[in-house]
Each structure stands twice: as C-alpha cells, then as structure tokens.
Design a protein around this motif. Structure first.
Motif, short mmCIF file in Angstrom:
data_model
loop_
_atom_site.label_atom_id
_atom_site.label_comp_id
_atom_site.label_asym_id
_atom_site.label_seq_id
_atom_site.Cartn_x
_atom_site.Cartn_y
_atom_site.Cartn_z
N VAL A 104 -8.99 5.58 -8.42
CA VAL A 104 -8.80 4.15 -8.59
C VAL A 104 -9.54 3.69 -9.84
O VAL A 104 -10.76 3.82 -9.92
CB VAL A 104 -9.33 3.38 -7.36
CG1 VAL A 104 -9.13 1.90 -7.54
CG2 VAL A 104 -8.61 3.87 -6.11
N VAL A 151 -9.65 -0.97 -0.38
CA VAL A 151 -10.47 -0.97 -1.59
C VAL A 151 -10.68 -2.43 -2.01
O VAL A 151 -9.80 -3.26 -1.86
CB VAL A 151 -9.80 -0.18 -2.74
CG1 VAL A 151 -9.75 1.29 -2.43
CG2 VAL A 151 -8.41 -0.71 -3.03
N ALA A 153 -10.86 -5.43 -4.50
CA ALA A 153 -10.16 -5.72 -5.75
C ALA A 153 -10.27 -7.20 -6.08
O ALA A 153 -10.40 -8.04 -5.19
CB ALA A 153 -8.70 -5.31 -5.64
N PHE A 168 -9.91 -3.23 -9.85
CA PHE A 168 -10.63 -2.70 -8.70
C PHE A 168 -12.13 -2.75 -8.98
O PHE A 168 -12.57 -2.54 -10.10
CB PHE A 168 -10.17 -1.28 -8.40
CG PHE A 168 -8.72 -1.24 -8.02
CD1 PHE A 168 -8.33 -1.61 -6.75
CD2 PHE A 168 -7.76 -0.91 -8.94
CE1 PHE A 168 -7.00 -1.64 -6.41
CE2 PHE A 168 -6.41 -0.92 -8.60
CZ PHE A 168 -6.02 -1.29 -7.33
#
Lengths: 171, 276
Positions: A104, A151, A153, A168
């Motif tokens: 990422v 995740v 973000a 991210f």
C-alpha cells in the motif's frame, strides 16, 4: 450449549479486537527459507512409515505457530496516525516499522476510480477513515500481506459529494 | 455528515460480497466512522477573494439498480463567502443537526464545528492549501497525460501508421478518450454562467463491458462570482449526480458567520483518528 456458544463468541470478539489492534508485518522470506531448510535437515529422505504421519503434522503445526507468533510478538499496537498534510510523518511511520514492506503506497494521493471524469475539485473535505482491504484492488493497490481487514486512508471528497483522490496513512 | 454517509454507503457497496457477509464488522465500521466523522474531517476550499456571496447548496444523486430499483439521495446546505475569501459551509444532517465548517485564510485556520460536543477542530490553512494543490496537481497530471495521449493518437491516425509501443503500453491505464467543449451560456438563478461539457468513453471490452460506456460531465461556472454554480455527472456505472447553488445572493454575508461561536472549545488539530 448456550454457555459454550457465548464463550465462542467472546473468543471470536477478542480475536477480532486483537487483530484490529495488531499490525503483522508481511512474511519474512529469509526467516521462512531458513525455517524450511532447518525443517528439511531434520527430515532426511526416508520412507515414510505408516503411523508417523502425525510427526509431520506436528512439525508443520509448530512451524506455523512460530511463523504466526513471532511477528505478533515483535509488532506493537497501531501508532497514532499523523495529521493531514504531514507527508513526511506518514512516510516516517512506515519507515519506523523497521523497513516493513507494504504494497500500500503511503503518503501520495492517487486518483479515485472514475474521478478523472468528474467536474473540477473546487471545495470539499478531506476525511480520514478506515477502508476495507477488499476495495484496495479497485483502487489499483495490492492488499497488504498481513491479516488486517482495513487500512487507514485520507479520502478527498469534492463539493458534489463524490470522491476525487485517496492517500494511505501509515499505521 | 450526510455527504460522508453517502460516501460511506458507496464505499461499503464497493467493498464486495466478502465484506457484506460480515454484517457485524460493517456495522462496527459504520458506527466508528459516524463517531469520528466530525473529528476526522478537514474542509478544503479554493481561496477566492473579491467575490462575496451566499447561497443554498443542493446535492442529488440517483442510481438505477439492475433489478429496476432506484436509490435517490438528497443533501442540502448553505455556503457563505466574504470578500476576503473566508468561507462557511453548513450541511444539513439526517439526524436534524447541522455540520459546519469555516475556512479563514486571513487567520490561517479552518474549523470544523461539532455542535454536540461544542468543539471546534482547528487545522492550518497551509495544510488545506497543500492538500488542494496536491489533489489539483494530481488532476492536472492526469489531464496532461490524457491530452498527450490524445494528440499522439491523432497524429497516428493522420499518418495512417501503426501505433507506437508506448501508446499500446499506456492504453491499459488510459481507457477513457476525452471529447470536451463549451456549452451555450445561460442564466441560473439570475446568475450568468459559462458551461463546459466533457464526454468520455470506455471502449467496449476495456473493462469487460460489451458495449462502450459513455460518461458525461457538465459544469456551469459564474465568471462574476468565480464559483461553480451547477455540475451534473452521469456515469452508467454509478448513476447521476447533481450539485447546484440556489438562491444566490451577491454581497457580503454577516461577518459573525466566519467566527467560531462563543462557548466552543478550540482544539488544535482537525484530524484525530480516534475520539477519546
């Protein structure tokens, strides 16, 4: 029966809390290779005797346990995310993870799918949220190798309520 | 807040069947975002001076589903901008409350007001400007790339030659072909606006589509107020959405609108991952 079920639910809930609170780095290839070599050395080529299958299964279970527990023990809880606009902090958080590799990309904005067709961004909001890992492929990003389900973000939403870009944030 | 929830709904819709299976997890995530929504927001504004106005905002979206069902959403609010570039936005929430943001380039700060907790989450406008520039650069780079590719394709078409290697390589990431132009000038809500339309096509087979997908985006901007008065976006994949300013009033709004009300506690950061 109900007590067992409640117990199971409590265990599942606790595991979920643990999973959310823990970042597991991707598998260490060097460690994995060394483990497999050591395993091979301990298992010289010989006919497998009937009844000894459980030894292999036990060894595999131990190896799996080591592979899972060691990273858990070496990783801490999620760090507090840096403030928006603090690109260096975002990169720093990733770097502070001991060179942990992640698929990422942290720090840079990437266009939201379909945003190229939207009217220009004149105003809007930056919103920090947890995105499900399952939607990363649609953003052109490979999901991390760890077991995380979301995740963090920063999503840029335009004046019309439609997303324009995402970046991210290092955890 | 409503806008955030609309976006959340879109995110959850994109999350896929695997996520949909775990309703408990989704509910937890939704509750978490709702809890953090006020704290985890930074307002973004293009700083414009010398063109004060106030107006009501209306956002509408409609999505037609494959089974004939339709999802329609509507968000209302208000926007105020003074001559020095300060902007206040109010968004009506579904729970009856109002979400308020103030961007004050003079003071170098922006605020998100939470009427429930009486907290004003403060961010530096430097961060806002940086973020806007970053997002704008992103859009500009993409536009330049698309323009360069379009020119290259035109040159290839004119010469009748085979496409060079880089065009073939880039085709996978550049599936949309732009065709844009001005629209007839018109007046919206007493304000003269200039229109522009952009139509993009995803060729058949590009993303598994049997037929070409056409996406149309229109915008009407007021040269006098230097603001987008109306935009309309139509994408068969996501539906139609409209953003519009109504009841536009030229002139300086009340100055008190751009000040954090008394009784609010100002906290230095407008972005907190977890609200304690």
């Amino acid at each position: 029966m109900n007590a067992d079920r409640r117990g199971d639910e409590r265990v599942v809930a606790a595991l979920r809390r643990l999973a959310r609170a823990t970042d597991v780095p991707p598998p260490d290839e060097a460690r994995e290779t060394a483990l497999l070599r050591a395993f091979d050395r301990r298992q010289p080529a010989r006919p497998v005797r009937a009844g000894a299958w459980w030894l292999s299964a036990l060894s595999a279970a131990v190896a799996l346990l080591i592979a899972v527990v060691v990273p858990l023990g070496t990783s801490g809880r999620r760090a507090t995310s840096p403030p928006p606009g603090d690109r260096s902090a975002a990169h720093g958080t990733a770097a502070a993870g001991g060179g942990v590799r992640t698929a990422v990309p942290v720090g840079n904005f990437i266009p939201w799918p379909g945003a190229s067709t939207l009217p220009p961004l004149e105003s809007g909001e930056l919103i920090r949220m947890d995105l499900p890992v399952s939607m990363l492929p649609s953003l052109g990003v490979a999901p991390p190798a760890s077991h995380v389900s979301a995740v963090t973000a920063d999503v840029v939403i335009g004046q019309d309520g439609l997303a324009r870009a995402v970046r991210f944030v290092g955890n | 807040m409503v806008k955030n929830m609309l976006f959340l709904a879109a995110v959850l819709a994109m999350a896929g069947p695997a996520q949909a299976q775990d309703n408990q997890q989704l509910a937890e995530m939704k509750a978490k975002i709702e809890r953090e929504a006020v704290a985890a927001r930074v307002p973004l504004e293009t700083i414009t001076t010398g063109a004060p106005y106030s107006a009501e905002t209306l956002m509408e979206s409609t999505q037609a589903l494959a089974d004939g069902n339709r999802i329609s959403r509507k968000t209302t609010g208000r926007v105020y901008r003074d001559g020095s570039g300060r902007v206040r936005r109010e968004e009506d929430r579904q729970d009856g409350g109002v979400s308020i943001s103030i961007v004050d380039p003079i003071a170098g700060a922006s605020y998100v007001l939470d009427p429930n907790t009486r907290i004003a989450w403060k961010s530096s406008t430097n961060a806002v400007v940086t973020l806007m520039k970053s997002a704008a650069d992103n859009e500009q780079q993409r536009a330049e790339l698309e323009r360069a590719m379009a020119e290259k394709k035109m040159a290839i078409a004119r010469s009748g030659g085979a496409p060079p290697r880089e065009v073939i390589a880039a085709r996978g990431t550049l599936e949309k072909i732009a065709a844009e132009g001005p629209l007839e000038h018109r007046t919206i809500d007493g304000i003269a606006v200039e229109g522009r339309s952009a139509s993009k096509t995803i060729p058949a087979g590009q993303i598994g589509n049997e037929r070409p997908i056409t996406i149309v985006s229109e915008e009407w901007r007021s040269p006098e107020l230097k603001v987008l008065v109306m935009t309309h976006h139509s994408d068969p994949r996501t539906g139609e959405s409209t953003y519009q300013l109504t009841n536009i009033i030229r002139g300086e709004p009340d100055a008190t609108l751009f000040v954090v009300p008394a009784g609010y506690e100002i906290r230095e950061t407008g972005m907190r991952r977890e609200q304690k």
